[in-house]
Design an enzyme around this catalytic site. Structure first.
Site, PDB file in Angstrom:
ATOM      1  N   THR A 211       0.817  -1.215   0.000  1.00 36.37           N
ATOM      2  CA  THR A 211       0.000   0.000   0.000  1.00 36.37           C
ATOM      3  C   THR A 211       0.854   1.270   0.000  1.00 36.37           C
ATOM      4  OG1 THR A 211      -1.453   1.312   1.452  1.00 36.37           O
ATOM      5  CG2 THR A 211      -0.106  -0.339   2.531  1.00 36.37           C
ATOM      6  N   ASP A 212       0.288   2.335  -0.546  1.00 35.84           N
ATOM      7  CA  ASP A 212       0.995   3.622  -0.512  1.00 35.84           C
ATOM      8  C   ASP A 212       1.086   4.181   0.915  1.00 35.84           C
ATOM      9  OD1 ASP A 212      -1.629   4.482  -0.114  1.00 35.84           O
ATOM     10  OD2 ASP A 212      -1.676   5.860  -1.819  1.00 35.84           O
ATOM     11  N   GLU A 213       0.332   3.591   1.852  1.00 37.50           N
ATOM     12  CA  GLU A 213       0.366   4.110   3.232  1.00 37.50           C
ATOM     13  C   GLU A 213       1.710   3.871   3.906  1.00 37.50           C
ATOM     14  OE1 GLU A 213      -2.930   3.693   5.762  1.00 37.50           O
ATOM     15  OE2 GLU A 213      -4.373   4.022   4.155  1.00 37.50           O
TER      16      GLU A 213
ATOM     17  N   TYR B  13      -1.705  -0.168  11.245  1.00 41.86           N
ATOM     18  CA  TYR B  13      -1.911  -0.856   9.960  1.00 41.86           C
ATOM     19  C   TYR B  13      -0.721  -0.649   9.025  1.00 41.86           C
ATOM     20  CZ  TYR B  13      -3.173  -1.180   5.051  1.00 41.86           C
ATOM     21  OH  TYR B  13      -3.143  -1.447   3.711  1.00 41.86           O
TER      22      TYR B  13
ATOM     23  N   LYS C  27       2.097  -3.278   7.488  1.00 41.58           N
ATOM     24  CA  LYS C  27       2.349  -3.517   6.058  1.00 41.58           C
ATOM     25  C   LYS C  27       3.817  -3.211   5.725  1.00 41.58           C
ATOM     26  CE  LYS C  27      -0.039  -4.674   3.127  1.00 41.58           C
ATOM     27  NZ  LYS C  27      -0.265  -6.088   2.684  1.00 41.58           N
TER      28      LYS C  27
END
Ligand code: DAU
Length: 334
Positions: free
Chosen positions: A124-126, A148, A152
């Protein structure tokens, strides 16, 4: 050709399986899914039972389940299985560590043991954290800020470490905010659409000026398939829609699409703790490989509203039961 897909009963995984089976006539898919709250057999009701599709119920953190899914081998593993919702990670971080880090580790061990030729980690870009300006590139530092995104990022780092240390054949994709059919209604777009269909208010966090980059799920699935087949081992590819919008802009569009009024149907609620203000990714590397998003946000969003209108039988059962409890826990005090 056989791919083991994990988390294939979830939102992006199920869309990926449907597209891959349709577009690759010689492909067999084994779907390993733990059937947590977001893993829904109804997401693949149209393809099951299919000759080229096998389902295995199990957790990626369980080596026996992974062995069962791999059977006598696979050409690739695509890891969609993850705990994905930021708000839930604030309420209960532990499940995220187990699936997103330990689960990834168990899969990497299986790749080593069984000499699988390709392992694709859906990320994810997060993991880049809040980006005040410009766009995150694949080799930027990781600055995850929620349980979260930290989980990741931990998974991503394990994947890259296995490549460096053991030569494990890995690829990572980092996708932006994804929308479209079959998304569990805890996320912004399906939550707001289904609330508005039911004439309820929608909870906007803080000032609503946070920016996300929206990507249609079919574009995301195609991006993952493209990188799986054409990407270079050991590399990371950003996959984004190029549709940066504030949450208030999205809210306005959804109000319009659902025939509701922002004045009566928005409830401004306390902000998410540690809320990232903005994500934006540079997708030049995936584009150079020959992928690009095809669904325009201006048509993809209304089509998604229409899908939720036409598929109440899919989402209504999800919004009762577990979801009701979660909604109270998440929103009642805000
Ligand atoms: O960027 C990719 C990520 O996008 C994925 O890795 C995550 O799995 C996915 O959940 C998503 O994360 P976000 O936190 O951005 O998605 P969410 O739909 O929860 O929220 C989108 C924005 O809307 C965010 O700024 C928070 C805001 N929001 C969300 C909800 C659920 C609200 O204002 N009200 C809400 O009720």
């Amino acid at each position: 050709m056989r791919w083991v897909v994990t988390g294939g009963l979830g939102f992006i995984g199920s869309n990926f399986i449907r597209i891959a089976l349709r577009e690759r006539p010689d492909l067999e898919i084994v779907n390993l899914d733990a059937m947590t709250y977001a893993g829904n057999p109804a997401n693949l009701r149209d393809i099951e039972p299919a000759r080229r599709y096998r389902f295995v119920h199990g957790d990626i953190a369980d080596p026996a389940a992974v062995r069962e899914a791999l059977g006598d081998g696979a050409d690739a593993i695509v890891n969609f299985a993850a705990e994905t919702h930021v708000d839930r990670s604030i309420l209960d971080p532990e499940a995220f560590l187990k699936t997103d880090i330990l689960g990834t580790h168990v899969l990497l061990e299986a790749v080593r043991e069984q000499k699988i030729a390709r392992f694709l980690q859906v990320s994810t870009d997060e993991v880049y954290g809040h980006v005040a300006e410009g766009e995150s590139k694949e080799d930027d530092n990781l600055r995850p800020r929620s349980p979260y995104s930290a989980s990741k990022a931990g998974g991503d780092l394990q994947v890259l470490a296995y490549h460096t240390t053991f030569g494990t054949p890995v690829i990572i994709t980092r996708g932006s905010n994804t929308y479209g059919p079959y998304q569990y209604p805890e996320k912004l777009i399906p939550l707001f659409i289904t609330n508005l269909i039911d004439d309820q208010t929608v909870p906007v966090y803080g000032d609503g000026m946070q920016i996300r980059d929206w990507l249609h799920v079919e574009d995301h699935a195609h991006g993952i398939m493209h990188v799986l087949e054409q990407g270079e081992l050991g590399e990371i590819y950003n996959i984004g829609g190029g549709n940066g919008r504030t949450n208030l802009e999205i809210t306005e569009k959804l109000m319009h699409g659902c025939g509701r009024d922002i004045k009566t149907h928005v409830r401004h609620v306390a902000d998410r703790e540690g809320h990232d203000r903005r994500y934006a990714i540079d997708t030049a590397k995936a584009r150079a490989l020959g992928w690009k998003p095809r669904v325009a946000f201006e048509s993809g969003l209304p089509a998604t509203i229409q899908w939720y209108r036409e598929n109440e039988a899919w989402w209504r059962p999800l919004k009762s039961g577990e979801f009701g409890e979660y909604y109270k826990r998440q929103y009642a005090h805000r």
